[in-house]
Design a protein around this motif. Sequence first.
Motif, mmCIF file in Angstrom:
data_model
loop_
_atom_site.group_PDB
_atom_site.id
_atom_site.type_symbol
_atom_site.label_atom_id
_atom_site.label_comp_id
_atom_site.label_asym_id
_atom_site.label_seq_id
_atom_site.Cartn_x
_atom_site.Cartn_y
_atom_site.Cartn_z
ATOM 1 N N ARG A 123 0.836 -1.207 0.000
ATOM 2 C CA ARG A 123 0.000 0.000 0.000
ATOM 3 C C ARG A 123 0.867 1.251 0.000
ATOM 4 O O ARG A 123 0.570 2.220 -0.703
ATOM 5 N N ALA A 124 1.954 1.244 0.741
ATOM 6 C CA ALA A 124 2.885 2.373 0.703
ATOM 7 C C ALA A 124 3.572 2.460 -0.645
ATOM 8 O O ALA A 124 3.837 3.559 -1.152
ATOM 9 N N ALA A 125 3.853 1.317 -1.244
ATOM 10 C CA ALA A 125 4.535 1.307 -2.538
ATOM 11 C C ALA A 125 3.728 2.024 -3.612
ATOM 12 O O ALA A 125 4.292 2.691 -4.479
ATOM 13 N N MET A 126 2.416 1.911 -3.542
ATOM 14 C CA MET A 126 1.582 2.583 -4.554
ATOM 15 C C MET A 126 1.699 4.104 -4.431
ATOM 16 O O MET A 126 1.764 4.813 -5.428
ATOM 17 N N GLN A 127 1.748 4.607 -3.222
ATOM 18 C CA GLN A 127 1.925 6.043 -3.023
ATOM 19 C C GLN A 127 3.348 6.466 -3.381
ATOM 20 O O GLN A 127 3.571 7.539 -3.941
ATOM 21 N N LEU A 128 4.297 5.621 -3.073
ATOM 22 C CA LEU A 128 5.686 5.916 -3.387
ATOM 23 C C LEU A 128 5.904 5.977 -4.898
ATOM 24 O O LEU A 128 6.654 6.818 -5.396
ATOM 25 N N ARG A 129 5.215 5.130 -5.635
ATOM 26 C CA ARG A 129 5.328 5.136 -7.094
ATOM 27 C C ARG A 129 4.945 6.511 -7.651
ATOM 28 O O ARG A 129 5.632 7.053 -8.516
ATOM 29 N N ALA A 130 3.861 7.094 -7.146
ATOM 30 C CA ALA A 130 3.436 8.427 -7.593
ATOM 31 C C ALA A 130 4.465 9.484 -7.206
ATOM 32 O O ALA A 130 4.803 10.370 -8.000
ATOM 33 N N MET A 131 4.996 9.387 -6.011
ATOM 34 C CA MET A 131 5.984 10.365 -5.538
ATOM 35 C C MET A 131 7.263 10.310 -6.378
ATOM 36 O O MET A 131 7.802 11.345 -6.778
#
Length: 192
Positions: A123-131
């Motif tokens: 779940r954090a990885a999905m936000q990190l991908r955008a960042m």
Amino acid sequence: MSLVFPVVLGSVRPGRNGLRAARYLVRALESRGHEAPLVDPAELGLPLLERMYKEYPAGEAPEPLERLAALHRRADGLVVVSAEYNHSIPPALSNTLDHFLEEYFWKPSAIVCYSAGRYGGVRAAMQLRAMLGELGTPSIPSLLPIPEVHKALDEEGRALQPWLERPTGRFLDELAWYAEALRDKRRGGVPY
């Protein structure tokens, strides 16, 4: 061909399991002949972001920022090792990444996520991908999630679970492919 991939760890907590994952990636990259310096926010002691590296007058940035900027400039890509804090990115990771921008441009990133549970931090990885895309270092399509990291890796970053080797190999093959392709394109110039 040898490439340079800083491995950016995202946690500063005492007893952090992310250090296991970061050491595992450093070891795996070095075994392929790549340079993989560990970027540890606990050792860097970066201040909370007040201004980015580029906003300091030349030669006036704190020494850890100067050192890290030099590393990112010569890097071919970036490996980011992230836990999941409240379904999001750890604050130490965001702070470490946010100090830079142009140093990341036109270089791929790769996301390694982990957790003590079974989801492996995705779940954090999905936000990190955008960042990472916004920072100019788009992530490769694959992720390397490590669920139950404390059972998958020992404290020195050695695999305790044989299943981990196969996805790690494919993940690093993909990262190297993107890094070589983008390095070759950078040599011919960038769009702006």
